[in-house]
Design a protein around this motif. Structure first.
Motif, PDB file in Angstrom:
ATOM      1  N   ALA A  73       0.857  -1.182   0.000  1.00  0.00           N
ATOM      2  CA  ALA A  73       0.000   0.000   0.000  1.00  0.00           C
ATOM      3  C   ALA A  73       0.896   1.237   0.000  1.00  0.00           C
ATOM      4  CB  ALA A  73      -0.909   0.005   1.229  1.00  0.00           C
ATOM      5  N   LEU A  74       0.289   2.370  -0.248  1.00  0.00           N
ATOM      6  CA  LEU A  74       0.998   3.640  -0.186  1.00  0.00           C
ATOM      7  C   LEU A  74       1.433   3.885   1.252  1.00  0.00           C
ATOM      8  CD1 LEU A  74       1.714   6.322  -1.685  1.00  0.00           C
ATOM      9  CD2 LEU A  74      -0.488   7.175  -0.892  1.00  0.00           C
ATOM     10  N   ARG A  75       2.690   4.279   1.431  1.00  0.00           N
ATOM     11  CA  ARG A  75       3.162   4.573   2.785  1.00  0.00           C
ATOM     12  C   ARG A  75       4.286   5.601   2.723  1.00  0.00           C
ATOM     13  NH1 ARG A  75       8.031   1.745   3.828  1.00  0.00           N
ATOM     14  NH2 ARG A  75       8.406   0.080   2.337  1.00  0.00           N
ATOM     15  N   ARG A  76       4.454   6.278   3.841  1.00  0.00           N
ATOM     16  CA  ARG A  76       5.530   7.257   3.990  1.00  0.00           C
ATOM     17  C   ARG A  76       6.762   6.550   4.534  1.00  0.00           C
ATOM     18  NH1 ARG A  76       6.098  12.654   2.352  1.00  0.00           N
ATOM     19  NH2 ARG A  76       7.584  13.608   3.720  1.00  0.00           N
ATOM     20  N   ASP A  77       7.926   6.883   4.003  1.00  0.00           N
ATOM     21  CA  ASP A  77       9.180   6.306   4.469  1.00  0.00           C
ATOM     22  C   ASP A  77      10.204   7.437   4.510  1.00  0.00           C
ATOM     23  OD1 ASP A  77      11.237   4.547   5.176  1.00  0.00           O
ATOM     24  OD2 ASP A  77      11.675   4.058   3.092  1.00  0.00           O
ATOM     25  N   GLY A  78      10.348   8.070   5.659  1.00  0.00           N
ATOM     26  CA  GLY A  78      11.267   9.197   5.787  1.00  0.00           C
ATOM     27  C   GLY A  78      10.800  10.372   4.958  1.00  0.00           C
ATOM     28  N   ASP A  79      11.657  10.823   4.046  1.00  0.00           N
ATOM     29  CA  ASP A  79      11.307  12.000   3.236  1.00  0.00           C
ATOM     30  C   ASP A  79      10.674  11.624   1.898  1.00  0.00           C
ATOM     31  OD1 ASP A  79      13.543  10.995   1.896  1.00  0.00           O
ATOM     32  OD2 ASP A  79      14.429  12.961   1.551  1.00  0.00           O
ATOM     33  N   ARG A  80      10.305  10.364   1.720  1.00  0.00           N
ATOM     34  CA  ARG A  80       9.697   9.946   0.462  1.00  0.00           C
ATOM     35  C   ARG A  80       8.461   9.085   0.711  1.00  0.00           C
ATOM     36  NH1 ARG A  80      13.911   5.157  -1.337  1.00  0.00           N
ATOM     37  NH2 ARG A  80      13.359   3.791   0.380  1.00  0.00           N
ATOM     38  N   TRP A  81       7.678   8.965  -0.332  1.00  0.00           N
ATOM     39  CA  TRP A  81       6.546   8.060  -0.327  1.00  0.00           C
ATOM     40  C   TRP A  81       6.926   6.807  -1.096  1.00  0.00           C
ATOM     41  CZ3 TRP A  81       2.037   8.916   2.224  1.00  0.00           C
ATOM     42  CH2 TRP A  81       1.806  10.211   2.694  1.00  0.00           C
ATOM     43  N   ILE A  82       6.356   5.683  -0.695  1.00  0.00           N
ATOM     44  CA  ILE A  82       6.491   4.430  -1.429  1.00  0.00           C
ATOM     45  C   ILE A  82       5.096   4.121  -1.967  1.00  0.00           C
ATOM     46  CG2 ILE A  82       7.123   1.985  -1.333  1.00  0.00           C
ATOM     47  CD1 ILE A  82       9.454   3.758  -0.519  1.00  0.00           C
ATOM     48  N   ALA A  83       4.999   3.891  -3.264  1.00  0.00           N
ATOM     49  CA  ALA A  83       3.708   3.622  -3.899  1.00  0.00           C
ATOM     50  C   ALA A  83       3.790   2.332  -4.703  1.00  0.00           C
ATOM     51  CB  ALA A  83       3.317   4.774  -4.810  1.00  0.00           C
ATOM     52  N   PRO A  84       2.763   1.483  -4.607  1.00  0.00           N
ATOM     53  CA  PRO A  84       2.798   0.234  -5.368  1.00  0.00           C
ATOM     54  C   PRO A  84       2.551   0.425  -6.864  1.00  0.00           C
ATOM     55  CG  PRO A  84       0.758   0.394  -4.129  1.00  0.00           C
ATOM     56  CD  PRO A  84       1.607   1.555  -3.721  1.00  0.00           C
ATOM     57  N   ASP A  85       1.871   1.526  -7.236  1.00  0.00           N
ATOM     58  CA  ASP A  85       1.531   1.752  -8.644  1.00  0.00           C
ATOM     59  C   ASP A  85       1.139   3.214  -8.863  1.00  0.00           C
ATOM     60  OD1 ASP A  85      -1.131   1.969  -7.646  1.00  0.00           O
ATOM     61  OD2 ASP A  85      -1.434  -0.172  -7.955  1.00  0.00           O
ATOM     62  N   LEU A  86       0.900   3.567 -10.115  1.00  0.00           N
ATOM     63  CA  LEU A  86       0.548   4.951 -10.426  1.00  0.00           C
ATOM     64  C   LEU A  86      -0.835   5.336  -9.907  1.00  0.00           C
ATOM     65  CD1 LEU A  86       2.070   5.361 -13.995  1.00  0.00           C
ATOM     66  CD2 LEU A  86       2.880   6.364 -11.849  1.00  0.00           C
ATOM     67  N   ALA A  87      -1.722   4.366  -9.724  1.00  0.00           N
ATOM     68  CA  ALA A  87      -3.034   4.671  -9.139  1.00  0.00           C
ATOM     69  C   ALA A  87      -2.858   5.210  -7.718  1.00  0.00           C
ATOM     70  CB  ALA A  87      -3.926   3.436  -9.142  1.00  0.00           C
ATOM     71  N   ALA A  88      -1.937   4.646  -6.968  1.00  0.00           N
ATOM     72  CA  ALA A  88      -1.670   5.136  -5.607  1.00  0.00           C
ATOM     73  C   ALA A  88      -1.055   6.530  -5.652  1.00  0.00           C
ATOM     74  CB  ALA A  88      -0.752   4.162  -4.870  1.00  0.00           C
ATOM     75  N   VAL A  89      -0.228   6.804  -6.646  1.00  0.00           N
ATOM     76  CA  VAL A  89       0.355   8.138  -6.796  1.00  0.00           C
ATOM     77  C   VAL A  89      -0.749   9.148  -7.089  1.00  0.00           C
ATOM     78  CG1 VAL A  89       1.966   9.566  -8.111  1.00  0.00           C
ATOM     79  CG2 VAL A  89       2.565   7.217  -7.549  1.00  0.00           C
ATOM     80  N   THR A  90      -1.708   8.759  -7.928  1.00  0.00           N
ATOM     81  CA  THR A  90      -2.843   9.625  -8.248  1.00  0.00           C
ATOM     82  C   THR A  90      -3.633   9.933  -6.987  1.00  0.00           C
ATOM     83  OG1 THR A  90      -2.972   8.761 -10.485  1.00  0.00           O
ATOM     84  CG2 THR A  90      -4.932   9.841  -9.631  1.00  0.00           C
ATOM     85  N   GLU A  91      -3.875   8.939  -6.166  1.00  0.00           N
ATOM     86  CA  GLU A  91      -4.585   9.156  -4.898  1.00  0.00           C
ATOM     87  C   GLU A  91      -3.805  10.117  -4.002  1.00  0.00           C
ATOM     88  OE1 GLU A  91      -5.608   5.463  -2.972  1.00  0.00           O
ATOM     89  OE2 GLU A  91      -6.246   4.594  -4.883  1.00  0.00           O
ATOM     90  N   LEU A  92      -2.500   9.947  -3.923  1.00  0.00           N
ATOM     91  CA  LEU A  92      -1.664  10.823  -3.119  1.00  0.00           C
ATOM     92  C   LEU A  92      -1.739  12.261  -3.645  1.00  0.00           C
ATOM     93  CD1 LEU A  92       0.464  11.302  -0.912  1.00  0.00           C
ATOM     94  CD2 LEU A  92       2.201  10.619  -2.591  1.00  0.00           C
ATOM     95  N   LEU A  93      -1.632  12.426  -4.933  1.00  0.00           N
ATOM     96  CA  LEU A  93      -1.725  13.749  -5.533  1.00  0.00           C
ATOM     97  C   LEU A  93      -3.062  14.394  -5.220  1.00  0.00           C
ATOM     98  CD1 LEU A  93      -0.616  15.972  -7.356  1.00  0.00           C
ATOM     99  CD2 LEU A  93      -1.509  14.714  -9.296  1.00  0.00           C
ATOM    100  N   GLN A  94      -4.133  13.651  -5.346  1.00  0.00           N
ATOM    101  CA  GLN A  94      -5.460  14.191  -5.063  1.00  0.00           C
ATOM    102  C   GLN A  94      -5.613  14.557  -3.594  1.00  0.00           C
ATOM    103  OE1 GLN A  94      -7.823  11.022  -6.733  1.00  0.00           O
ATOM    104  NE2 GLN A  94      -7.984  12.059  -8.716  1.00  0.00           N
ATOM    105  N   SER A  95      -5.039  13.763  -2.717  1.00  0.00           N
ATOM    106  CA  SER A  95      -5.183  14.037  -1.278  1.00  0.00           C
ATOM    107  C   SER A  95      -4.361  15.255  -0.853  1.00  0.00           C
ATOM    108  CB  SER A  95      -4.781  12.820  -0.449  1.00  0.00           C
ATOM    109  OG  SER A  95      -3.380  12.611  -0.490  1.00  0.00           O
ATOM    110  N   THR A  96      -3.251  15.509  -1.560  1.00  0.00           N
ATOM    111  CA  THR A  96      -2.411  16.655  -1.183  1.00  0.00           C
ATOM    112  C   THR A  96      -2.896  17.964  -1.787  1.00  0.00           C
ATOM    113  OG1 THR A  96      -0.852  16.259  -2.990  1.00  0.00           O
ATOM    114  CG2 THR A  96      -0.351  15.223  -0.859  1.00  0.00           C
ATOM    115  N   THR A  97      -3.745  17.880  -2.804  1.00  0.00           N
ATOM    116  CA  THR A  97      -4.242  19.091  -3.441  1.00  0.00           C
ATOM    117  C   THR A  97      -5.688  19.389  -3.070  1.00  0.00           C
ATOM    118  OG1 THR A  97      -4.860  17.900  -5.441  1.00  0.00           O
ATOM    119  CG2 THR A  97      -2.675  18.908  -5.396  1.00  0.00           C
ATOM    120  N   ALA A  98      -6.337  18.497  -2.322  1.00  0.00           N
ATOM    121  CA  ALA A  98      -7.731  18.721  -1.917  1.00  0.00           C
ATOM    122  C   ALA A  98      -7.807  19.849  -0.893  1.00  0.00           C
ATOM    123  CB  ALA A  98      -8.310  17.430  -1.328  1.00  0.00           C
ATOM    124  N   GLY A  99      -8.881  20.587  -0.977  1.00  0.00           N
ATOM    125  CA  GLY A  99      -9.115  21.636   0.017  1.00  0.00           C
ATOM    126  C   GLY A  99      -8.618  22.896  -0.437  1.00  0.00           C
TER     127      GLY A  99
END
Length: 99
Positions: A73-99
Motif C-alpha cells: 500500500a501507499l506509505r511514507r518512508d522518511g522524506d519519500r513516499w512508497i507507492a505500489p503503482d501509479l493509481a496510488a500516486v494519483t490518490e496521493l496527488l489528489q489528497s495533497t491538493t484537496a481543500g
C-alpha cells in the motif's frame, strides 16, 4: 523530455564521460526548472530507482515518490513516499491538493 546518453564507463565515443545530468546527479531536473520556470520545491519526482530519489533530493524537489510494485500500500518512508503503482500516486496527488 530530457535524457542523458552519457555514461562514465559504458558510453561510446564522446558519450563516455561523467555528466551532472546522469542520475543520481540533479542536472536534468535543474535544466528543466530553468527552461520551464518550475518551482522545484512544489514539484514531484516519481521514479522506480533509488537514484531517482537521490537526484530529486539533490535538486530540492519537494515530493519524492518511489514506485515499488512489491509495496502492499501507499506509505511514507522518511522524506519519500512508497507507492505500489501509479493509481496510488494519483490518490496521493489528489489528497495533497484537496481543500
Amino acid at each position: 523530455m530530457y535524457h542523458c546518453p552519457d555514461h562514465p564507463t559504458e558510453g561510446i565515443g564522446p558519450y563516455r564521460r561523467d555528466n551532472p545530468w546522469r542520475k543520481p546527479g540533479p542536472g536534468m531536473f535543474l535544466q528543466a526548472a530553468a527552461d520551464l520556470s518550475l518551482d522545484l520545491a512544489r514539484s514531484w519526482t516519481i521514479g522506480d530507482k533509488p537514484s531517482d530519489m537521490t537526484a530529486g533530493r539533490a535538486a530540492g524537489i519537494g515530493t519524492l515518490v518511489l514506485l515499488d510494485p512489491t509495496a502492499l500500500a501507499l506509505r511514507r518512508d522518511g522524506d519519500r513516499w512508497i507507492a505500489p503503482d501509479l493509481a496510488a500516486v494519483t490518490e496521493l496527488l489528489q489528497s495533497t491538493t484537496a481543500g
